[in-house]
Design an enzyme around this catalytic site. Sequence first.
Site, short mmCIF file in Angstrom:
data_model
loop_
_atom_site.label_atom_id
_atom_site.label_comp_id
_atom_site.label_asym_id
_atom_site.label_seq_id
_atom_site.Cartn_x
_atom_site.Cartn_y
_atom_site.Cartn_z
N ARG A 127 -28.98 42.68 -31.59
CA ARG A 127 -30.15 42.64 -32.48
C ARG A 127 -30.02 43.77 -33.50
O ARG A 127 -29.48 44.84 -33.18
CB ARG A 127 -31.46 42.84 -31.70
N HIS A 160 -26.49 35.38 -38.23
CA HIS A 160 -27.11 35.12 -36.92
C HIS A 160 -26.62 33.80 -36.32
O HIS A 160 -27.40 32.92 -35.96
CB HIS A 160 -28.64 35.14 -37.00
#
Length: 311
Positions: free
Chosen positions: A226, A274
């Site tokens: 993250r 992502h």
Amino acid sequence: MTTHILFAAKSERWPEYEAPLRAALDAEGLDYVLSCEMDAELVDYIIYAPNSGLSDFSVFPRLKAVMNLWAGVEDVVGNKTLTVPLTRMVDEEGLTQGMVEWVTGHVMRHHLGMDAHIVNPERIWDDTPPPLAKDRKVTVLGLGALGTACAGMLAQIGFAVTGWSRSDKEIADVICEHGDEGLARALSGAEIVVLLLPNTPATEDVINAERLALMAKGSVIINPGRGPLIDDAALLAALDSGQIGHATLDVFRVEPLPADHLFWAHPKVTVTPHIASTTRPDSAARVIAQNIRRAETGTPLLHLVDRSAGY
Ligand code: NDP
């Protein structure tokens, strides 16, 4: 009794998930109603993803559990209206396998120094061979479902792998560290560092200037975890000083990464949008259906989130 299951995710997900979920729920022998719209009074389970528009779980009087479609739960774990068990996605066949493939590929890119040969406008004949994996220190921060699988694959290839987690662990062929001193040991001299920690208050900025300085000169950071795990300013400074040779970043504090962000243009940064891995509807549906069947038969739920730890 009929189990009522609400699918609460962005509307475009429903066509992808409906058939796989029905097939998986049928295979578990459940008597169910599944829909993306349902009277709140009836709902027993919610299959949930952020951006569904749902934020108040208190309107579901019969709710028994919420099943997060994704592995990361930072968007829902602190929701005060959620008082029933929360599970997250752990799916070896889909999500985990995808992450193992992505991490292995990006580690191999840097280990083999592929970039120098793919883009070589000066036509330099540098015949220095890459080292063997056993001579490369790779560190994986986070030894959960994804980190353990990635560390295991890298160890199988032959890398000298160290891993770090909150609790003490034993993984074949992986040196396992935990705690602050363990983190310093794991990072010291590491040449490739892979971040597979969740986003929690305790993991924010875990990669800061001090810790970047522990890594080997010219080392590589790979972050499919993250964005907030990294202090971005410290990383940019370390890239500019040469302490860090390259950063491959899949996740960011703001997504999509704004077009004017320094990471896009930086010559030592690879941005991927992502896509390191994702929840795959077929296998994920089986994980969810299995958990609903477990809940309905009084068997403990799998992949429960520890709300106090935040993951
Ligand atoms: P898990 O919950 O299974 O594992 C998390 C790991 O991090 C555990 O080993 C845990 O330690 C460790 N950890 C958590 N907090 C700390 C801390 N404060 N200090 C040290 N270690 C800590 O998660 P997954 O492996 O399933 O997923 C990891 C993350 O990957 C997700 O949270 C998500 O953010 C990211 N992800 C990214 C994707 C992408 O496409 N880019 C796709 C899917 C996930 P312990 O084992 O001791 O509990």
